[in-house]
Design a protein around this motif. Sequence first.
Motif, PDB file in Angstrom:
ATOM      1  N   GLN A 109      66.462  43.793  88.338  1.00 32.99           N
ATOM      2  CA  GLN A 109      65.551  43.634  87.211  1.00 32.99           C
ATOM      3  C   GLN A 109      65.613  44.877  86.324  1.00 32.99           C
ATOM      4  N   ASP A 115      54.679  42.130  81.375  1.00 29.41           N
ATOM      5  CA  ASP A 115      55.921  42.879  81.585  1.00 29.41           C
ATOM      6  C   ASP A 115      56.748  42.946  80.307  1.00 29.41           C
ATOM      7  N   THR A 137      55.173  45.497  77.990  1.00 33.84           N
ATOM      8  CA  THR A 137      55.420  46.866  78.478  1.00 33.84           C
ATOM      9  C   THR A 137      56.859  47.273  78.211  1.00 33.84           C
ATOM     10  N   ARG A 138      57.806  46.363  78.448  1.00 27.07           N
ATOM     11  CA  ARG A 138      59.218  46.653  78.215  1.00 27.07           C
ATOM     12  C   ARG A 138      59.479  46.940  76.736  1.00 27.07           C
ATOM     13  N   ILE A 191      61.234  48.971  84.260  1.00 23.10           N
ATOM     14  CA  ILE A 191      60.143  49.018  83.291  1.00 23.10           C
ATOM     15  C   ILE A 191      59.184  50.125  83.707  1.00 23.10           C
TER      16      ILE A 191
END
Length: 796
Positions: A190, A372, A375-376, A193
């Motif tokens: 993944q 997510d 945030t990324r 992050i």
Amino acid sequence: MRVSLNWLKEFIDIPTTDVAELTHAFDMLGHAVEEVEHFDVEWTDVVIGKVLRIEAHPNADNIRVTRVDIGDGEDHQIICGAWNFEEGAVVPVSVPGAVLPGGFEIGSRAIRGVESHGMICSERELGLGELHEGIMVLDGAAPIGEPFESILDLPDVVFDLEVTSNRPDVMGMVGVARELAAWFDVPLRQPEIALATVPGTPALKVSISAPDGCNRFVAREIRDVNIGPSPLWLTERLRKAGIRAISNIVDVSNYVMIELGHPMHAFDADAIAGERLDVRWGIDGDELETLDGSVRRLGGEDLVIADDVGPTSLAAVMGGARSEVRDSTHRVIMEAASWDPPTVMYTSRRHDLRSEASARFERGVDPNLALDANTRACQLLLEVGGGSVLEDVIDVVANPAVPARIDLSLRDVTRLLGDRFTLEGCGRLLRRLELGVEVGADLLHVTIPTNRPDLAMPADLVEEIARLADFDTFDESVPTGPAGGLLVEQRRSRAVHETMRGAGLSQAINLPFVSEEELAAFSDGGEVTGVVTVRNPLREDQSKLRQSLLPALLRRLRENRNRGSEAVALFETGRVFYARPWADDDRVPEQPLRLAAAIVGPFGVSRIGEKAEGADVNTALALVDLLAWSLGIDIQREQAHAHGYHPTRTASLRVGGRVVGYAGELHPDLADTFELGARVAAVELDLDPLLDEQPKVEMAPVSTFPHVDFDLSFEIGMDVAAGAVASATSEVSPLVERVSIFDDYQDDAAGLRAVAIRYRLRAPDRTLEAGEISTIRGEMIEAAATRGAILRGAEG
């Protein structure tokens, strides 16, 4: 979905780079490869250089003389017309002898009396974009003297995948990588992050007034952002994905959309009126200028994001111009939300506005991905645009999304895929897709993550197992399963069609739209009631839904006659519509199923050298008899008057005492209206009573005793139906075995008809005596009199 092979390598260690093998993998996984595009280095001898000095050209005002270091220890003099760089800039340089895309060769030449050795390149000159007003300015850390392609993701291969409407998870690079990781059974990495924040709470307040349209709304505030161009690595990846670079903040939101599959939108925080955003339904009269420059009128069916002034975005489809990020923006709200897929699809099509965001949201993006993704995006924005992200995050959840659970038995798998699988083996395959699997005694308990809305039942999991096992490895076999077959209604419906086609009729399929005049043609007394009107008709003269199948069939007869067909025989099965609740579903209008037939011109059996007789009432009745015989059903008929039909050549059709339709000739006036110019045999009846399962036929012993035949001839009025007389006389005794009308002579001058009927009597257990026959004959004469028929030759 355009998928870069080099980008995929960030998430998985692909065991092959063979394009054919990867194409096969994508196809077997259900993501067909529509196109493969190769990105290669299309130039030679382009290196990374650093501008050491810039001087004015002695003989020209619009160009400058530069000194460039290309890592060979010498200063190279290059004349450049761009003004978007200063001393110290790192740039791509094509040295003398270089060849650029399109075969353009670079050499040394004098420009206005000053030598120029090479060229500093723009995006367009290198085939990397459309910008040509200025040259490319690279990251200051780029290695001077190295080939320019060394800092690019080249060469590369991009697969253009066809993603089905039920797979939102494959609309991002990570989702595609997850599929390939499962196929090749390799680990999935993944994106890392990690977000550095500063203490603070956004001043923005967010509410969701339309929870049926928005599931979740996540937002962060970024301050002191520097809006500008994106670095080369980012713009290159967007270019391969088919997206044009705009600015670092827009490019970051697009990058994360491609990477994770979750679209986002950036607002200029200072342009949000009242520091408040509300997700609500539009109000009639609302207007919004979207980012494409169009002003759109909104209504109550549009989902919008609004501030204190009004709509500022068309939710999930496109942002508004009033709050878009500009070069002067320093405070940004980064939003990632989850939207209702049908709402997005409807809005997108209503406004004819398709976007990368709507293409994903209408498939159903994972609501639990919003935080997510946000945030990324903020993490990347800090890298390319600076600024600081406030620690507190806005996260409003209207409809929590929880993982589903499905129990899968081994029998579900083997019944469809064969006996090659075990329960543990199935569990291993499903875990490769990042599904939660617990192996029970005889079941797999599978937890479905919220990014897979397409998995809803055991059969869906069986398909996942089949995908990873490779469809090409299965033996050719017929799967086992419970016995099936056609329903009674389906078998009898097929029998209806086969009977009609066997009789020589062709099937027509017509749209259900008719005009008011055509409705009136077959309505009682011409008064039309219970009509269903189409809100947006294709044509104004076909704005009603039909209450009869005949008008459209008659139009088809006319069209075929006008094209030179003398004989035309058509039938149709379909539904008609009435503006009253339907017993099967009271949410929609009543819509019984009908069968209709219309025949004009010569039809049926003909003698050698002669034409068949023209269609008439006998044709229609014979068709009804054939249908009754093929279905094993008793269709009774008697003379009747029906609007649109001939007044004396029409019969009502009854099944079980209920009138189910009419058969006969079309009224001459109506035949003229449709310009048919001949008699028309017409039949229309409700199909449902005919499709019901019929009681089994009970066979009766055939009588071995002799029969008795005799004829009776009656005088009747012109308005009396011969069939009614035959029916009344045949009902006087159970000994009547057969009745047939063999002559019908009309005396127009006297206004009378002579009808001759032949009867057959037979008893099942004895030979009939003369007295018994005479009694039955007398009862027949009396029954005929009740219908206005007098025995010819009788006195009085």
